[in-house]
Design an enzyme around this catalytic site. Structure first.
Site, PDB file in Angstrom:
ATOM      1  N   ARG A 307    -111.622   1.576 -11.380  1.00  0.00           N
ATOM      2  CA  ARG A 307    -111.374   1.652 -10.199  1.00  0.00           C
ATOM      3  C   ARG A 307    -112.940   2.412  -9.955  1.00  0.00           C
ATOM      4  O   ARG A 307    -113.369   2.140  -8.424  1.00  0.00           O
ATOM      5  CB  ARG A 307    -109.857   1.736 -10.009  1.00  0.00           C
ATOM      6  CG  ARG A 307    -108.670   1.432 -10.583  1.00  0.00           C
ATOM      7  CD  ARG A 307    -106.926   2.197  -9.410  1.00  0.00           C
ATOM      8  NE  ARG A 307    -107.150   2.639  -7.689  1.00  0.00           N
ATOM      9  CZ  ARG A 307    -107.092   1.485  -6.879  1.00  0.00           C
ATOM     10  NH1 ARG A 307    -106.997   0.391  -7.431  1.00  0.00           N
ATOM     11  NH2 ARG A 307    -106.889   1.918  -6.182  1.00  0.00           N
ATOM     12  N   ASP A 338    -110.563  14.040 -13.331  1.00  0.00           N
ATOM     13  CA  ASP A 338    -108.303  13.869 -12.641  1.00  0.00           C
ATOM     14  C   ASP A 338    -109.042  14.810 -11.519  1.00  0.00           C
ATOM     15  O   ASP A 338    -109.382  16.358 -11.488  1.00  0.00           O
ATOM     16  CB  ASP A 338    -108.126  15.054 -13.353  1.00  0.00           C
ATOM     17  CG  ASP A 338    -106.436  15.102 -13.269  1.00  0.00           C
ATOM     18  OD1 ASP A 338    -106.467  15.129 -11.873  1.00  0.00           O
ATOM     19  OD2 ASP A 338    -105.635  14.706 -13.986  1.00  0.00           O
ATOM     20  N   GLY A 339    -108.828  14.646 -10.810  1.00  0.00           N
ATOM     21  CA  GLY A 339    -108.401  15.410  -9.103  1.00  0.00           C
ATOM     22  C   GLY A 339    -108.626  16.981  -8.822  1.00  0.00           C
ATOM     23  O   GLY A 339    -108.344  18.248  -8.729  1.00  0.00           O
ATOM     24  N   CYS A 408     -99.397   6.015   1.612  1.00  0.00           N
ATOM     25  CA  CYS A 408     -98.888   5.122   2.489  1.00  0.00           C
ATOM     26  C   CYS A 408     -97.589   4.398   1.912  1.00  0.00           C
ATOM     27  O   CYS A 408     -97.547   3.630   1.537  1.00  0.00           O
ATOM     28  CB  CYS A 408     -99.739   3.355   2.234  1.00  0.00           C
ATOM     29  SG  CYS A 408    -100.118   3.162   0.028  1.00  0.00           S
TER      30      CYS A 408
HETATM   31  N1  SAM Z   1    -107.864   6.525  -0.465  1.00  0.00           N
HETATM   32  C1  SAM Z   1    -108.697   5.150  -1.005  1.00  0.00           C
HETATM   33  C2  SAM Z   1    -108.417   3.786  -0.046  1.00  0.00           C
HETATM   34  O1  SAM Z   1    -108.158   4.700   1.027  1.00  0.00           O
HETATM   35  O2  SAM Z   1    -109.422   3.167  -0.598  1.00  0.00           O
HETATM   36  C3  SAM Z   1    -106.909   5.214  -1.741  1.00  0.00           C
HETATM   37  C4  SAM Z   1    -106.415   5.682  -3.144  1.00  0.00           C
HETATM   38  S1  SAM Z   1    -104.796   5.046  -4.209  1.00  0.00           S
HETATM   39  C5  SAM Z   1    -104.225   5.028  -2.142  1.00  0.00           C
HETATM   40  C6  SAM Z   1    -104.819   6.635  -4.986  1.00  0.00           C
HETATM   41  C7  SAM Z   1    -105.883   6.528  -6.105  1.00  0.00           C
HETATM   42  O3  SAM Z   1    -105.681   7.766  -6.917  1.00  0.00           O
HETATM   43  C8  SAM Z   1    -105.765   5.452  -7.098  1.00  0.00           C
HETATM   44  O4  SAM Z   1    -107.068   4.383  -7.023  1.00  0.00           O
HETATM   45  C9  SAM Z   1    -105.608   6.184  -8.601  1.00  0.00           C
HETATM   46  O5  SAM Z   1    -106.534   5.719  -9.055  1.00  0.00           O
HETATM   47  C10 SAM Z   1    -106.615   7.361  -8.347  1.00  0.00           C
HETATM   48  N2  SAM Z   1    -105.932   8.500  -9.029  1.00  0.00           N
HETATM   49  C11 SAM Z   1    -104.604   7.947  -9.152  1.00  0.00           C
HETATM   50  N3  SAM Z   1    -104.194   9.822  -9.867  1.00  0.00           N
HETATM   51  C12 SAM Z   1    -105.246  10.433  -9.799  1.00  0.00           C
HETATM   52  C13 SAM Z   1    -106.037  11.735 -10.569  1.00  0.00           C
HETATM   53  N4  SAM Z   1    -105.389  12.898 -11.014  1.00  0.00           N
HETATM   54  N5  SAM Z   1    -107.157  12.372  -9.095  1.00  0.00           N
HETATM   55  C14 SAM Z   1    -108.114  11.280  -9.215  1.00  0.00           C
HETATM   56  N6  SAM Z   1    -107.618   9.806  -9.073  1.00  0.00           N
HETATM   57  C15 SAM Z   1    -106.547   9.387  -8.965  1.00  0.00           C
END
Ligand code: SAM
Length: 484
Positions: A307, A338-339, A408
């Protein structure tokens, strides 16, 4: 005799062998008809859950969610922006800044009128007053009243707003918390996932501690000067053409759900800011932050490497000479962590656009749907992950900095519920002081574009509700400021 009965037996045995049940292949229409697809599971879940939250309103939200999503066009400053804007205007699209300003003017005018009327009412209540005095008030004081009204909107702007410390949120009185009372952490339902209906995932959650939450009202939205976003007016469901590449080799605009604009506007990005987009892929909101031209640096982070590549390709399509002009100069950084474990670094603004049930997507796409049986644990663990991401963002942001949490989803658990859990944990376990920014007065200026959930559904944040006329969202966002 024996040979006759034997042959009959053999005949029936043979028949029973031919009665073997024939199984249709998995793509046969009769199998497909019986199969409950993830999109149907999602709809059942939403019907069951959101009906309790939104009551009658759910049926119009549902209709919109099942209908066609509306987009807005974010003009690419690095494309042929002037001609892009004129073309969009020729096609009847409207600049959002102009719409917000018009509404702001109208609100100020109404506030002035109300104020004038209030003064007149007060004066007239003093019954000994003759008409001359009233005339005087009308002619002379109206200037002062106008001035006051202007001061009201200025003084009430983001920087000068007074602390509304009287407004303590009692967790027992929150509708969302009532629903949160019904949330079981996913760890407690291990092994039961397949047996409980969707709605029963939300059972007693021990949450009896009351705590004080500081809330401050925000009265204005600063729309960045260089940001140009176009939309069609309410009820006009025209589509934007696909973006085109211009002379500079990059696309002229980026299409995104209209709701996604608000979390970025809520960040209130200022010149020189260092921004972290904690869950950034595919990168729409990071790109929007860059289009304000204000940030010194935008760090676009995503836990998924594949991604993260999507963000890079978005950047390459919209920012010319991406590698040399953006990556090498450090204006943009791509980060694959990982955030929850991003290392200590100070940011002025952090966007936490968490993974969630992506309600609209879950009703339209079976592939990779979060309502797939194989993803049930992941779905049930979402609120915990969301909580940890938001908590970490509040630890990372500098004092005085702003964190915007967004999803969302319409789920009160994933929205106010997560914010509530985080505020509670901060209150109980740290010395950190966090202020909730109530943007309701400021969001009045966006009302020609968006429909919002009423305040008793979400107390901490704001939620764009999909409607047939303005089919954006859902987008929930909550703005938090770290005071200490
Ligand atoms: N902000 C983006 C946009 O506006 O285009 C959409 C984000 S989407 C709702 C959530 C994202 O969080 C996904 O791409 C996923 O891979 C990522 N994600 C999931 N768990 C995560 C984590 N622990 N740390 C960082 N990113 C994470």
């Amino acid at each position: 005799m024996f040979s006759f009965s034997y042959s009959i037996l053999k005949f029936f045995n043979g028949m029973s062998k031919t009665v073997v049940r024939y199984k249709h292949p998995s793509d046969h229409w009769s199998v497909l008809r019986k199969k409950v697809h993830p999109i149907h599971k999602a709809l059942n879940h939403f019907d069951d859950f959101y009906n309790q939250v939104f009551n009658k309103k759910w049926f119009s939200i549902r209709k919109a969610l099942l209908g066609r999503q509306k987009y807005v066009a974010v003009v690419n400053y690095y494309g042929d922006n002037e001609s892009t804007m004129s073309n969009l205007e020729l096609r009847g699209a409207l600049n959002m800044r102009t719409l917000f300003n018009l509404e702001k003017g109208y609100i100020n005018e109404t506030a002035n009128e109300k104020k004038t009327k209030k003064v007149l009412d007060e004066v007239l209540r003093l019954d000994k007053i003759d008409e001359n005095i009233v005339e005087n008030i009308n002619s002379n004081d109206s200037k002062e009243i106008e001035l006051n009204a202007k001061q009201f909107s200025l003084a009430a702007s983001l920087d000068n707003a007074e602390l509304d410390t009287k407004r303590l949120v009692d967790s027992k009185n929150l509708l969302s918390t009532e629903i949160l009372h019904e949330f079981i952490p996913a760890t407690k339902i291990k092994g039961m996932e397949d047996f409980i209906p969707e709605s029963s995932h939300y059972k007693m959650y021990d949450q009896d501690t009351n705590f004080a939450v500081k809330v401050e009202k925000q009265y204005d939205i600063r729309f960045p000067d260089h940001l140009n976003i176009y939309c069609y007016e309410s009820g006009n469901n025209s589509d934007f053409d696909s973006p085109k590449k211009g002379k500079t080799g990059v696309y002229n605009y980026y299409l995104m759900d209209g709701g996604s604009i608000l979390p970025v506007l809520a960040l209130d990005i200022q010149p020189g800011h260092r921004i972290l987009d904690m869950c950034a892929s595919p990168g729409g909101k990071s790109l929007l932050a860059i289009q304000t031209l204000y940030p010194e640096c935008v760090v676009s982070n995503d836990v998924s490497n594949s991604r993260l590549n999507r963000i890079k390709s978005v950047y390459e399509q919209f920012l010319y000479d991406f590698d040399e002009k953006w990556l090498d100069t450090g204006k943009v950084r791509l980060s694959n962590r990982d955030g929850r474990y991003i290392l200590d670094e100070s940011f002025d603004r952090i966007l936490v656009d968490v993974p969630c049930t992506t309600d609209r997507h879950s009703l339209h796409e079976n592939d990779n749907n979060i309502f797939k049986p194989s993803r049930i644990k992941e779905r049930l663990q979402l609120p915990e992950l969301q909580k940890e991401l938001l908590l970490h963002a509040l630890k990372l942001v500098r004092k005085g900095g702003i964190v915007v949490y967004s999803t969302c989803s319409l789920s009160p658990i994933q929205n106010d519920g997560v914010v509530h859990m985080v505020l509670k944990q901060i209150w109980e376990e740290t010395n950190m002081e966090v202020l909730v920014k109530d943007m309701s007065p400021a969001l009045l200026q966006t009302r020609s574009v968006y429909e919002f959930a009423v305040k008793n559904v979400f107390r901490y944040g704001h939620c764009v509700l999909p409607s047939i006329e303005q089919n954006y969202g859902p987008t929930y966002f909550c703005k938090l400021q770290k005071i200490n």
